[in-house]
Design an enzyme around this catalytic site. Structure first.
Site, PDB file in Angstrom:
ATOM      1  N   TRP A   1       0.797  -1.071  -0.106  1.00  0.00           N
ATOM      2  CA  TRP A   1      -0.194   0.102   0.024  1.00  0.00           C
ATOM      3  C   TRP A   1       0.834   1.024   0.094  1.00  0.00           C
ATOM      4  O   TRP A   1       1.925   1.355   0.664  1.00  0.00           O
ATOM      5  CB  TRP A   1      -0.814  -0.016   1.356  1.00  0.00           C
ATOM      6  CG  TRP A   1      -2.264  -0.707   1.023  1.00  0.00           C
ATOM      7  CD1 TRP A   1      -2.393  -2.150   1.307  1.00  0.00           C
ATOM      8  CD2 TRP A   1      -3.399  -0.119   0.512  1.00  0.00           C
ATOM      9  NE1 TRP A   1      -3.489  -2.436   0.992  1.00  0.00           N
ATOM     10  CE2 TRP A   1      -4.475  -0.996   0.500  1.00  0.00           C
ATOM     11  CE3 TRP A   1      -3.856   1.063   0.107  1.00  0.00           C
ATOM     12  CZ2 TRP A   1      -5.641  -1.167  -0.016  1.00  0.00           C
ATOM     13  CZ3 TRP A   1      -5.257   1.112  -0.456  1.00  0.00           C
ATOM     14  CH2 TRP A   1      -5.883   0.082  -0.139  1.00  0.00           C
TER      15      TRP A   1
ATOM     16  N   HIS B   1      -0.543  -6.271   6.098  1.00  0.00           N
ATOM     17  CA  HIS B   1      -1.433  -5.950   4.895  1.00  0.00           C
ATOM     18  C   HIS B   1      -0.680  -6.300   3.866  1.00  0.00           C
ATOM     19  O   HIS B   1      -1.062  -5.701   2.670  1.00  0.00           O
ATOM     20  CB  HIS B   1      -2.500  -4.860   5.098  1.00  0.00           C
ATOM     21  CG  HIS B   1      -3.256  -4.856   6.359  1.00  0.00           C
ATOM     22  ND1 HIS B   1      -4.502  -5.489   6.340  1.00  0.00           N
ATOM     23  CD2 HIS B   1      -3.089  -4.417   7.497  1.00  0.00           C
ATOM     24  CE1 HIS B   1      -4.969  -5.246   7.384  1.00  0.00           C
ATOM     25  NE2 HIS B   1      -4.046  -4.518   8.017  1.00  0.00           N
TER      26      HIS B   1
ATOM     27  N   HIS C   1      -3.644 -11.718   2.303  1.00  0.00           N
ATOM     28  CA  HIS C   1      -3.780 -11.350   3.889  1.00  0.00           C
ATOM     29  C   HIS C   1      -5.151 -11.351   4.290  1.00  0.00           C
ATOM     30  O   HIS C   1      -6.230 -11.294   3.408  1.00  0.00           O
ATOM     31  CB  HIS C   1      -3.109 -10.064   4.213  1.00  0.00           C
ATOM     32  CG  HIS C   1      -3.929  -8.720   3.639  1.00  0.00           C
ATOM     33  ND1 HIS C   1      -3.470  -8.389   2.406  1.00  0.00           N
ATOM     34  CD2 HIS C   1      -4.560  -8.088   4.145  1.00  0.00           C
ATOM     35  CE1 HIS C   1      -4.114  -7.415   2.021  1.00  0.00           C
ATOM     36  NE2 HIS C   1      -4.938  -7.134   3.117  1.00  0.00           N
TER      37      HIS C   1
ATOM     38  N   ASP D   1      -8.115  -9.392   6.882  1.00  0.00           N
ATOM     39  CA  ASP D   1      -8.249  -8.083   7.578  1.00  0.00           C
ATOM     40  C   ASP D   1      -9.323  -8.440   8.983  1.00  0.00           C
ATOM     41  O   ASP D   1     -10.227  -9.181   8.728  1.00  0.00           O
ATOM     42  CB  ASP D   1      -9.459  -6.977   6.749  1.00  0.00           C
ATOM     43  CG  ASP D   1      -8.196  -6.218   5.756  1.00  0.00           C
ATOM     44  OD1 ASP D   1      -7.218  -6.392   5.733  1.00  0.00           O
ATOM     45  OD2 ASP D   1      -8.870  -5.648   4.933  1.00  0.00           O
TER      46      ASP D   1
ATOM     47  N   HIS E   1      -8.949  -3.576  11.904  1.00  0.00           N
ATOM     48  CA  HIS E   1      -8.148  -2.691  11.123  1.00  0.00           C
ATOM     49  C   HIS E   1      -9.057  -1.449  10.765  1.00  0.00           C
ATOM     50  O   HIS E   1      -8.428  -0.502  10.234  1.00  0.00           O
ATOM     51  CB  HIS E   1      -8.047  -3.733   9.871  1.00  0.00           C
ATOM     52  CG  HIS E   1      -7.414  -3.173   8.702  1.00  0.00           C
ATOM     53  ND1 HIS E   1      -6.382  -2.279   8.840  1.00  0.00           N
ATOM     54  CD2 HIS E   1      -8.042  -2.980   7.510  1.00  0.00           C
ATOM     55  CE1 HIS E   1      -5.996  -1.838   7.660  1.00  0.00           C
ATOM     56  NE2 HIS E   1      -6.811  -2.226   6.536  1.00  0.00           N
TER      57      HIS E   1
ATOM     58  N   HIS F   1     -15.806  -2.637   3.640  1.00  0.00           N
ATOM     59  CA  HIS F   1     -15.343  -3.347   5.042  1.00  0.00           C
ATOM     60  C   HIS F   1     -16.493  -3.260   6.064  1.00  0.00           C
ATOM     61  O   HIS F   1     -16.614  -4.419   6.543  1.00  0.00           O
ATOM     62  CB  HIS F   1     -13.996  -2.541   5.303  1.00  0.00           C
ATOM     63  CG  HIS F   1     -12.765  -2.630   4.687  1.00  0.00           C
ATOM     64  ND1 HIS F   1     -12.536  -2.267   3.625  1.00  0.00           N
ATOM     65  CD2 HIS F   1     -11.734  -3.878   5.212  1.00  0.00           C
ATOM     66  CE1 HIS F   1     -11.320  -2.919   3.193  1.00  0.00           C
ATOM     67  NE2 HIS F   1     -11.030  -3.593   4.030  1.00  0.00           N
TER      68      HIS F   1
ATOM     69  N   GLU G   1      -7.946 -10.991   1.222  1.00  0.00           N
ATOM     70  CA  GLU G   1      -7.603 -10.270   0.257  1.00  0.00           C
ATOM     71  C   GLU G   1      -6.436 -10.856  -0.372  1.00  0.00           C
ATOM     72  O   GLU G   1      -5.476 -11.210   0.119  1.00  0.00           O
ATOM     73  CB  GLU G   1      -7.532  -8.639   0.807  1.00  0.00           C
ATOM     74  CG  GLU G   1      -8.768  -7.973   1.258  1.00  0.00           C
ATOM     75  CD  GLU G   1      -8.574  -6.804   1.977  1.00  0.00           C
ATOM     76  OE1 GLU G   1      -9.553  -5.916   1.950  1.00  0.00           O
ATOM     77  OE2 GLU G   1      -7.487  -6.557   2.444  1.00  0.00           O
TER      78      GLU G   1
END
Length: 217
Positions: A18, A48, A52, A54, A58, A160, A172
Site C-alpha cells: 500500500w 496487510h 492477507h 483483515d 483494522h 469493509h 484479500e
C-alpha cells in the site's frame, strides 16, 4: 502428487505494498558461518502485505483483533466465482451466479489482473449491498483477488464495514487468474498475532471431488 493450488502472492522485496505503508523486507541476521549451526532471518513488513486477512480492528477501534477471530471461516469448502466480466460487483451481479446452497466461503475472480509487483491505481467496485445478500446466502468469508474490498482512496471503507456488520470475514489479494470457477477446499489461516489488525496468510485451495468433503464445512 498433491493437487493443492497455491493462490498466495509470494513475499519478496518486489511485492507491491500500500502506498505509504511498510514494504516487505527479509534479511539474514545470522548465518551458518557465524552460528556454526543455523541461518536465522527476520522480516519487517506491514500486516496487510500480499495475501492477507483483515481483522475488524483494522477498520474499527472496537473491532476484534486477529487473535480473537475464529478459525472456522478460513478453512473449509469454498466456491470460486468468475465476475471478471464486470467492473461493478453488486448483489444483482452475484444473484445471477450459481453456487451450492451450503456455500460458506466465496472467492471472487474479478477483472483485476494478478500482478503482485504492481499496486493497482483502480480496483473493480464492490458494492456494500453484497454484504446482506451474502449473509442471506449463509456466506461468512469473502475472498477477493484485489488488495482491498474498498477503493484505495476510500476513507469510509463502506464495504469493509458492511461485510463486518453482516458477519462476513475478509480475505484479500488471493491469486485466481488461472483458477477455474468451481468448488474447492480452502485453507487460509492467519497467524494468531495478539492485538493485530491483520495477518499475511498462505492461501491454498484443492478441487473438491464429489463426496470428498462433508456438506457442513
Amino acid at each position: 502428487m498433491t493437487d493443492w493450488i497455491d493462490i498466495s502472492q509470494p513475499l519478496s522485496p518486489q511485492i507491491a505494498h500500500w502506498p505509504g505503508d511498510t514494504p516487505f523486507q527479509y534479511r539474514l541476521t545470522a548465518s551458518i558461518e557465524e552460528t556454526k549451526s543455523v541461518n536465522i532471518g527476520n522480516i519487517h513488513t506491514s500486516l496487510h502485505i500480499g495475501t492477507h486477512i483483515d481483522a475488524p480492528y483494522h477498520f474499527s477501534a472496537t473491532g476484534k483483533t486477529v487473535d480473537q477471530l475464529p478459525i472456522e471461516p478460513y478453512i473449509g469448502r469454498a466456491v470460486v466465482i468468475d465476475v471478471s466480466h464486470t467492473k461493478t460487483i453488486n448483489a444483482q451481479v452475484l444473484s445471477a451466479m450459481d453456487w451450492p446452497s451450503n456455500t460458506k466461503r466465496i472467492l471472487l475472480h474479478t477483472s483485476l489482473e494478478n500482478q503482485p509487483d504492481r499496486f493497482p491505481a483502480k480496483l473493480p467496485y464492490l458494492d456494500p449491498d453484497i454484504a446482506p445478500f451474502l449473509q442471506a446466502k449463509g456466506v461468512h468469508l469473502l475472498g477477493v483477488d484485489m488488495p482491498s474490498v474498498d477503493a484505495p482512496d476510500s476513507k469510509d471503507l463502506a464495504t469493509h464495514h458492511a461485510l463486518a456488520a453482516h458477519g462476513i470475514y475478509i480475505l484479500e489479494n488471493v491469486m485466481l487468474d488461472t483458477v477455474p470457477a468451481g468448488e474447492y477446499e480452502l485453507i487460509a489461516l492467519p497467524l494468531p498475532i495478539q492485538g493485530a489488525d491483520g495477518s499475511p496468510v498462505r492461501a491454498v485451495i484443492r478441487p473438491i471431488r464429489k463426496g470428498s468433503m462433508s456438506n457442513d464445512r
